[in-house]
Design a protein around this motif. Structure first.
Motif, PDB file in Angstrom:
ATOM      1  N   ASN A   1      13.576  -9.572  -4.754  1.00  0.00           N
ATOM      2  CA  ASN A   1      14.631  -8.661  -5.184  1.00  0.00           C
ATOM      3  C   ASN A   1      14.182  -7.210  -5.024  1.00  0.00           C
ATOM      4  OD1 ASN A   1      16.084  -7.098  -7.666  1.00  0.00           O
ATOM      5  ND2 ASN A   1      17.387  -8.603  -6.679  1.00  0.00           N
ATOM      6  N   ASN A   2      15.110  -6.354  -4.610  1.00  0.00           N
ATOM      7  CA  ASN A   2      14.764  -4.964  -4.270  1.00  0.00           C
ATOM      8  C   ASN A   2      14.104  -4.209  -5.423  1.00  0.00           C
ATOM      9  OD1 ASN A   2      16.915  -3.132  -5.596  1.00  0.00           O
ATOM     10  ND2 ASN A   2      18.088  -4.853  -4.793  1.00  0.00           N
ATOM     11  N   CYS A   3      14.472  -4.566  -6.630  1.00  0.00           N
ATOM     12  CA  CYS A   3      13.893  -3.934  -7.829  1.00  0.00           C
ATOM     13  C   CYS A   3      12.393  -4.202  -7.949  1.00  0.00           C
ATOM     14  CB  CYS A   3      14.649  -4.476  -9.028  1.00  0.00           C
ATOM     15  SG  CYS A   3      13.817  -4.368 -10.571  1.00  0.00           S
ATOM     16  N   GLN A   4      11.962  -5.361  -7.440  1.00  0.00           N
ATOM     17  CA  GLN A   4      10.560  -5.755  -7.585  1.00  0.00           C
ATOM     18  C   GLN A   4       9.611  -4.854  -6.798  1.00  0.00           C
ATOM     19  OE1 GLN A   4       9.484  -7.898  -9.702  1.00  0.00           O
ATOM     20  NE2 GLN A   4      11.412  -8.883 -10.288  1.00  0.00           N
ATOM     21  N   TYR A   5      10.068  -4.318  -5.667  1.00  0.00           N
ATOM     22  CA  TYR A   5       9.198  -3.432  -4.884  1.00  0.00           C
ATOM     23  C   TYR A   5       8.900  -2.155  -5.678  1.00  0.00           C
ATOM     24  CZ  TYR A   5      10.586  -6.476  -0.997  1.00  0.00           C
ATOM     25  OH  TYR A   5      10.825  -7.563  -0.191  1.00  0.00           O
ATOM     26  N   VAL A   6       9.909  -1.678  -6.401  1.00  0.00           N
ATOM     27  CA  VAL A   6       9.705  -0.484  -7.234  1.00  0.00           C
ATOM     28  C   VAL A   6       8.763  -0.813  -8.393  1.00  0.00           C
ATOM     29  CG1 VAL A   6      10.852   1.232  -8.685  1.00  0.00           C
ATOM     30  CG2 VAL A   6      11.933   0.470  -6.549  1.00  0.00           C
ATOM     31  N   GLN A   7       8.944  -1.993  -8.979  1.00  0.00           N
ATOM     32  CA  GLN A   7       8.047  -2.441 -10.047  1.00  0.00           C
ATOM     33  C   GLN A   7       6.597  -2.491  -9.545  1.00  0.00           C
ATOM     34  OE1 GLN A   7       8.904  -3.658 -13.484  1.00  0.00           O
ATOM     35  NE2 GLN A   7       6.707  -3.298 -13.535  1.00  0.00           N
ATOM     36  N   MET A   8       6.404  -3.055  -8.349  1.00  0.00           N
ATOM     37  CA  MET A   8       5.051  -3.129  -7.771  1.00  0.00           C
ATOM     38  C   MET A   8       4.467  -1.734  -7.590  1.00  0.00           C
ATOM     39  SD  MET A   8       5.568  -5.962  -4.738  1.00  0.00           S
ATOM     40  CE  MET A   8       6.472  -7.475  -5.117  1.00  0.00           C
ATOM     41  N   ALA A   9       5.276  -0.804  -7.082  1.00  0.00           N
ATOM     42  CA  ALA A   9       4.793   0.564  -6.861  1.00  0.00           C
ATOM     43  C   ALA A   9       4.419   1.221  -8.190  1.00  0.00           C
ATOM     44  CB  ALA A   9       5.853   1.381  -6.128  1.00  0.00           C
ATOM     45  N   LEU A  10       5.256   1.038  -9.211  1.00  0.00           N
ATOM     46  CA  LEU A  10       4.979   1.628 -10.528  1.00  0.00           C
ATOM     47  C   LEU A  10       3.659   1.113 -11.103  1.00  0.00           C
ATOM     48  CD1 LEU A  10       8.532   1.483 -12.147  1.00  0.00           C
ATOM     49  CD2 LEU A  10       7.203   3.559 -11.751  1.00  0.00           C
ATOM     50  N   GLU A  11       3.387  -0.176 -10.866  1.00  0.00           N
ATOM     51  CA  GLU A  11       2.159  -0.783 -11.399  1.00  0.00           C
ATOM     52  C   GLU A  11       0.906  -0.182 -10.764  1.00  0.00           C
ATOM     53  OE1 GLU A  11       1.724  -2.999 -13.750  1.00  0.00           O
ATOM     54  OE2 GLU A  11       3.698  -3.878 -14.074  1.00  0.00           O
ATOM     55  N   LEU A  12       1.058   0.390  -9.569  1.00  0.00           N
ATOM     56  CA  LEU A  12      -0.104   0.941  -8.868  1.00  0.00           C
ATOM     57  C   LEU A  12      -0.433   2.363  -9.308  1.00  0.00           C
ATOM     58  CD1 LEU A  12       0.532  -0.308  -5.223  1.00  0.00           C
ATOM     59  CD2 LEU A  12      -0.958  -1.305  -6.963  1.00  0.00           C
ATOM     60  N   LEU A  13       0.505   3.007  -9.974  1.00  0.00           N
ATOM     61  CA  LEU A  13       0.242   4.387 -10.400  1.00  0.00           C
ATOM     62  C   LEU A  13      -0.825   4.391 -11.492  1.00  0.00           C
ATOM     63  CD1 LEU A  13       3.817   5.952 -10.530  1.00  0.00           C
ATOM     64  CD2 LEU A  13       2.223   5.807  -8.623  1.00  0.00           C
ATOM     65  N   PRO A  14      -1.605   5.475 -11.560  1.00  0.00           N
ATOM     66  CA  PRO A  14      -2.711   5.497 -12.526  1.00  0.00           C
ATOM     67  C   PRO A  14      -2.244   5.453 -13.981  1.00  0.00           C
ATOM     68  CG  PRO A  14      -2.530   7.601 -11.363  1.00  0.00           C
ATOM     69  CD  PRO A  14      -1.604   6.642 -10.674  1.00  0.00           C
TER      70      PRO A  14
END
Lengths: 244, 244
Positions: free
Chosen positions: A180-193
């Motif tokens: 789901n398209n929302c999950q890519y944003v979730q993944m990106a957010l998890e990578l932020l410090p």
């Protein structure tokens, strides 16, 4: 779908909403993934209300696939806050469409706005195809909301730092059998410090990841913007996400 | 929270609901984690409506923590289906409470029912403490819904197979700074060999995992029931989940 008056103009589709506990992060404010879900849920409700919903489209072997997000958030609403989530189509051109989304507070003021691009797909071939009037006329079209000018493509920084691969588990898959398209944003957010409530989110969706795929993330910066590339093993992007 | 009549009896708290796209799995039916979120959201709305909500409780340095779920699902509602999600307290004893949840279809028929147990925690010590009448009287209490008889404790099978550790990322944390209770069920579902819509879910919550913890899952069977232990590195359970 929300109770709707079929005699009313559904081409601007709005549904009232109270921010739920499951939609807030640990500060008590709606999270960015919850906001994206609210947008997508709104367009799904509109399609059902207009008689061009998911089951009908699947019988036609067609699907709308999201290709681009530009989201601007002035303020994330808080737990229990009364908001309205809305959407309307802007234009249909060839096999593509553009669609706005918004969140208004209970005084009717915009607190989040988004522009999105979509492609119409023939599910039997997996390739873009031109929608017929039956597919698009019910949506109508409206002038776009004003959003900050940005290039269509999300730029990658020169230097990217590799992160741990992500295996696509079942919980990430939606009715299209894609992540789901929302999950890519979730993944990106998890990578932020650190935890962030981004005020600008842009995403280029290039190719949908499916169950069992491995996604190779890397992260870099352009000015104050964090950019996350979510690639396949050959280095071709599934999606590129920019957060600011 | 949903528009409520403060003169009405809020001790049985119900909110109307339309199943959203983001809440369904790839078959178009509401997922078990979405159902658990709907239950938890409902009790959060009730607490806010009764004037004993999250901010008030935090000022008191108190929190209700979920210790046990028993959920029975006759049928998972479908995309856009109109449902009502409800909850009421059953009893308060010492530092514990019991609470029912349900989902009704639009004919008023129960399609899911749950019993839950909670402990009242003093946030300054992290230990259970007895709630005062100010904490519990607003909820009232009602006779419990009928649910199949089960032992309080979820039994572990004799043989458990180890699975890959799970690192607790930010997206799993809720306003209590703990992994949200719904996430343990999501983790258990991901370990099953195929996608399932369980008709019976039981969970013993023993100790809350926090950001950066590593959870060591293992899975086994008792009859037709899958049991997942979610342990810390010393083998002590954060939670035990049974799915059937």
């Amino acid at each position: 779908m929300p109770t709707i008056d079929l005699d009313s103009d559904l081409t601007v589709f709005e549904y009232p909403y109270h921010v739920r506990y499951s939609e807030v992060g640990h500060r008590g404010l709606m999270t960015a993934p919850a906001l994206i879900n609210a947008f997508q849920d709104c367009s799904t409700f509109q399609s059902e209300a207009l008689g061009v919903g998911m089951a009908w489209l699947r019988n036609e072997q067609r699907a709308w696939v999201l290709t681009h997000w530009q989201i601007v958030v002035d303020r994330y609403p808080s737990l229990c806050e009364e908001i309205a989530v809305g959407t309307f189509a802007n234009s249909f051109k060839g096999f593509t469409a553009k669609r706005n989304f918004y969140i208004k507070d209970n005084a009717g003021k915009y607190i989040a706005r988004a522009q999105s691009s979509w492609a119409f797909i023939d599910l039997s071939t997996g390739r873009p195809t031109r929608p017929t009037p039956a597919h698009i006329d019910p949506y109508g079209s409206h002038d776009p909301l004003e959003l900050p000018a940005e290039d269509r493509r999300v730029k990658l920084p020169d230097v990217l730092e590799q992160r741990e691969p992500i295996i696509v588990r079942r919980g990430l898959i939606d009715t299209n059998e894609h992540v789901n398209n929302c999950q890519y944003v979730q993944m990106a957010l998890e990578l932020l410090p650190r935890e962030t409530a981004p005020t600008s989110i842009r995403v280029d969706y290039r190719r949908a990841a499916v169950l069992g795929d491995t996604i190779y993330p890397s992260i870099g910066e352009i000015g104050h913007r964090a950019v996350v590339a979510l690639n396949d093993s050959a280095g071709a992007p599934f999606a590129v996400v920019e957060l600011a």
